[in-house]
Design a protein around this motif. Structure first.
Motif, PDB file in Angstrom:
ATOM      1  N   THR A 228     -17.421  18.111  12.302  1.00  0.00           N
ATOM      2  CA  THR A 228     -17.743  18.766  10.890  1.00  0.00           C
ATOM      3  C   THR A 228     -18.595  18.223  10.306  1.00  0.00           C
ATOM      4  O   THR A 228     -20.750  17.964  10.688  1.00  0.00           O
TER       5      THR A 228
ATOM      6  N   ASN B 114     -22.063  15.755  12.980  1.00  0.00           N
ATOM      7  CA  ASN B 114     -23.065  16.470  12.592  1.00  0.00           C
ATOM      8  C   ASN B 114     -24.282  16.446  11.634  1.00  0.00           C
ATOM      9  O   ASN B 114     -25.434  16.592  11.672  1.00  0.00           O
ATOM     10  N   TRP B 115     -24.273  15.503  10.643  1.00  0.00           N
ATOM     11  CA  TRP B 115     -24.339  15.288   9.967  1.00  0.00           C
ATOM     12  C   TRP B 115     -25.318  13.515  10.848  1.00  0.00           C
ATOM     13  O   TRP B 115     -26.988  13.349  10.278  1.00  0.00           O
TER      14      TRP B 115
ATOM     15  N   GLU C  91     -31.158  28.053  10.663  1.00  0.00           N
ATOM     16  CA  GLU C  91     -29.869  27.815  10.362  1.00  0.00           C
ATOM     17  C   GLU C  91     -29.184  28.188  11.174  1.00  0.00           C
ATOM     18  O   GLU C  91     -27.936  27.443  11.391  1.00  0.00           O
TER      19      GLU C  91
ATOM     20  N   TYR D 136     -26.399  26.774  13.606  1.00  0.00           N
ATOM     21  CA  TYR D 136     -24.567  27.066  12.782  1.00  0.00           C
ATOM     22  C   TYR D 136     -23.971  27.729  13.858  1.00  0.00           C
ATOM     23  O   TYR D 136     -22.464  27.789  14.626  1.00  0.00           O
TER      24      TYR D 136
ATOM     25  N   TRP E  40     -28.507  23.278  18.581  1.00  0.00           N
ATOM     26  CA  TRP E  40     -29.189  22.721  17.797  1.00  0.00           C
ATOM     27  C   TRP E  40     -30.218  23.024  17.845  1.00  0.00           C
ATOM     28  O   TRP E  40     -31.705  23.148  16.390  1.00  0.00           O
TER      29      TRP E  40
ATOM     30  N   LYS F 292     -31.971  20.912   5.352  1.00  0.00           N
ATOM     31  CA  LYS F 292     -31.121  20.512   6.235  1.00  0.00           C
ATOM     32  C   LYS F 292     -29.033  20.774   4.804  1.00  0.00           C
ATOM     33  O   LYS F 292     -28.667  20.266   5.768  1.00  0.00           O
ATOM     34  N   LYS F 293     -29.647  19.327   3.845  1.00  0.00           N
ATOM     35  CA  LYS F 293     -28.729  19.271   3.274  1.00  0.00           C
ATOM     36  C   LYS F 293     -27.866  20.154   2.605  1.00  0.00           C
ATOM     37  O   LYS F 293     -26.915  20.333   2.747  1.00  0.00           O
TER      38      LYS F 293
ATOM     39  N   TRP G 200     -25.305  21.687   5.362  1.00  0.00           N
ATOM     40  CA  TRP G 200     -24.082  20.806   5.670  1.00  0.00           C
ATOM     41  C   TRP G 200     -23.101  21.437   4.343  1.00  0.00           C
ATOM     42  O   TRP G 200     -22.413  20.528   4.405  1.00  0.00           O
ATOM     43  N   ASP G 201     -24.270  21.385   3.081  1.00  0.00           N
ATOM     44  CA  ASP G 201     -23.098  20.877   1.602  1.00  0.00           C
ATOM     45  C   ASP G 201     -22.083  21.616   1.948  1.00  0.00           C
ATOM     46  O   ASP G 201     -20.933  21.759   2.305  1.00  0.00           O
TER      47      ASP G 201
ATOM     48  N   ARG H 167     -20.180  23.024   5.306  1.00  0.00           N
ATOM     49  CA  ARG H 167     -19.183  22.639   5.977  1.00  0.00           C
ATOM     50  C   ARG H 167     -19.093  21.209   5.259  1.00  0.00           C
ATOM     51  O   ARG H 167     -17.804  21.648   5.814  1.00  0.00           O
ATOM     52  N   SER H 168     -19.182  20.718   5.005  1.00  0.00           N
ATOM     53  CA  SER H 168     -18.953  19.676   4.680  1.00  0.00           C
ATOM     54  C   SER H 168     -18.104  19.634   3.871  1.00  0.00           C
ATOM     55  O   SER H 168     -16.488  18.885   3.808  1.00  0.00           O
TER      56      SER H 168
END
Length: 405
Positions: free
Chosen positions: A41, A44-45, A206, A210, A214, A270-271, A274-275, A277-278
């Motif tokens: 996960t 991915n960043w 997205e 997901y 990509w 983008k942030k 991922w928020d 999932r992170s």
């Protein structure tokens, strides 16, 4: 003491040995899967979006007044937004916004066969400045001709006939064959579009991201309107400050009967992508820490108990001439064997569980061999440290004290 005798001791005290083995196996299973999922996960960043994240804006609005003429509204908005000094291009966006899902039904197919499984895809329906707004670089074929754009209400049944697709999607669909001139079928309705060009990969919608596709995306020269959502993509000059967000809102608020939900840079989208999932990844790391702590104290407790019921055996061993170092070495080897067996069992369980998570729960946690080795070594070292304290204490048992009875 020989390995044969150590194995006999393990068999003699099999209940405690089995408990230690299972405790280590459970720790490896939990820590292993948490590590795979967290790593999968968080990395991915590092995947590049290839987007000008601080030059593209997502604009979300909703029209709540049914009397508003959406066709005229969109034309007016495009004109007003283009007039802003910092804006260089603007396009209406029917289906997706950059790295933020508006429609979750975007699939692409090679045929009209209803049995064919679709590939997750980000479909962007755009107006004339859409290609420039997204910053696409066409590597094969051509851009759209002006007469290929369709601007119509969603109830009119009018659709474009051509599309651009990304390099990654072209490879997934057609392999080494040229995608130019091929027909792709989009969404559940499987509407046909002829591929007229292929563009360099961009991380867009997205829903495709997901699913770990990509760079799967499709650009269609059509603007379908009719729902309450009326959204736009804007490209602004490099270095434009966040003050542009307020300027865009002000330009759109001039029209009554609708609300402006959000205006944001693609970087913020983008942030946000991922928020969640992170956060899940960090939760898994927390679970791993708890599992490691429980395993450590569990092993210390089990080994201490094992030593307490074997004091007489250890005392006799010392009385027969075994030194403290010999006893210490014997007990450490015994627990090392149990740790190795537990790690092997836990590794198999971790691989099976990881396959289940990836297959059925869409977890992003494919097994990384180097990470699996690190987890195994870490748990083995942890078990060695955990047994050392009670084992060192056991090696100091005086023979006279435990054999006098």
């Amino acid at each position: 003491m020989s390995l044969k005798h150590i194995l006999k001791i393990i068999v003699k005290h099999r209940n405690i040995s089995l408990m230690i083995l299972i405790q280590i196996a459970i720790a490896v299973t939990i820590v292993g899967n948490a590590s795979f999922i967290s790593y999968g996960t968080l990395k991915n960043w590092l995947i590049p979006s290839h987007l000008d994240e601080y030059e593209i804006l997502n604009v979300y609005t909703k029209v709540f007044d049914n009397q508003v003429d959406k066709s005229a509204l969109i034309q007016r908005d495009l004109s007003n937004l283009s007039a802003l000094p910092e804006v260089t291009q603007v396009t209406y966006a029917s289906n997706e916004l950059v790295l933020a899902t508006v429609s979750g039904s975007n699939q692409v197919y090679k045929t009209t066969d209803q049995e064919e499984a679709g590939i997750e895809n980000a479909q962007f329906d755009i107006t004339s400045e859409g290609v420039a707004t997204l910053g696409l670089t066409i590597t094969q074929g051509r851009d759209f001709y002006p007469n290929e754009f369709v601007f119509a209400g969603s109830d009119q049944g009018r659709f474009a006939s051509v599309a651009l697709i990304s390099e990654a999607l072209a490879k997934s669909l057609f392999g080494e064959q040229s995608a130019l001139g091929q027909t792709v079928y989009l969404q559940r309705a499987r509407l046909p579009y002829r591929v007229v060009g292929v563009y360099a990969n961009k991380m867009l919608g997205e829903s495709a991201v997901y699913e770990q596709h990509w760079y799967h995306s499709t650009i269609v020269p059509q603007a379908q309107f009719g729902s309450t959502d009326v959204n736009y993509l804007l490209r602004v000059k490099k270095g434009t400050s966040e003050a542009i967000l307020k300027d865009v809102e002000d330009a759109l608020y001039q029209q009554g009967g609708r609300i402006v939900e959000r205006v944001e840079f693609a970087a913020r989208a983008k942030k946000r992508l991922w928020d969640g999932r992170s956060t899940f990844a960090f939760i898994m790391i927390g679970i791993s820490v708890i599992a490691v702590a429980v395993t450590t104290f569990g092993i210390i407790g089990l080994v201490s108990f094992s030593v307490s019921i074997r004091k007489k055996d250890i005392g006799i061993l010392r009385a027969l001439g075994a030194s403290q170092s010999t006893v210490l070495k014997t007990l450490l080897i015994e627990n090392a064997l149990l740790a190795m067996a537990g790690i092997l069992l836990g590794s198999f369980a971790a691989l099976w569980l990881n396959n289940y998570f990836v297959t059925h729960l869409r977890a992003q946690g494919l097994v990384e061999p180097w990470l699996a080795v690190m987890v195994a070594i870490s748990v083995w070292l942890l078990s060695a440290v955990a047994v050392y304290i009670p084992v060192r204490k056991a090696a100091k048992i005086a023979p006279a004290r435990v054999t006098k009875t």
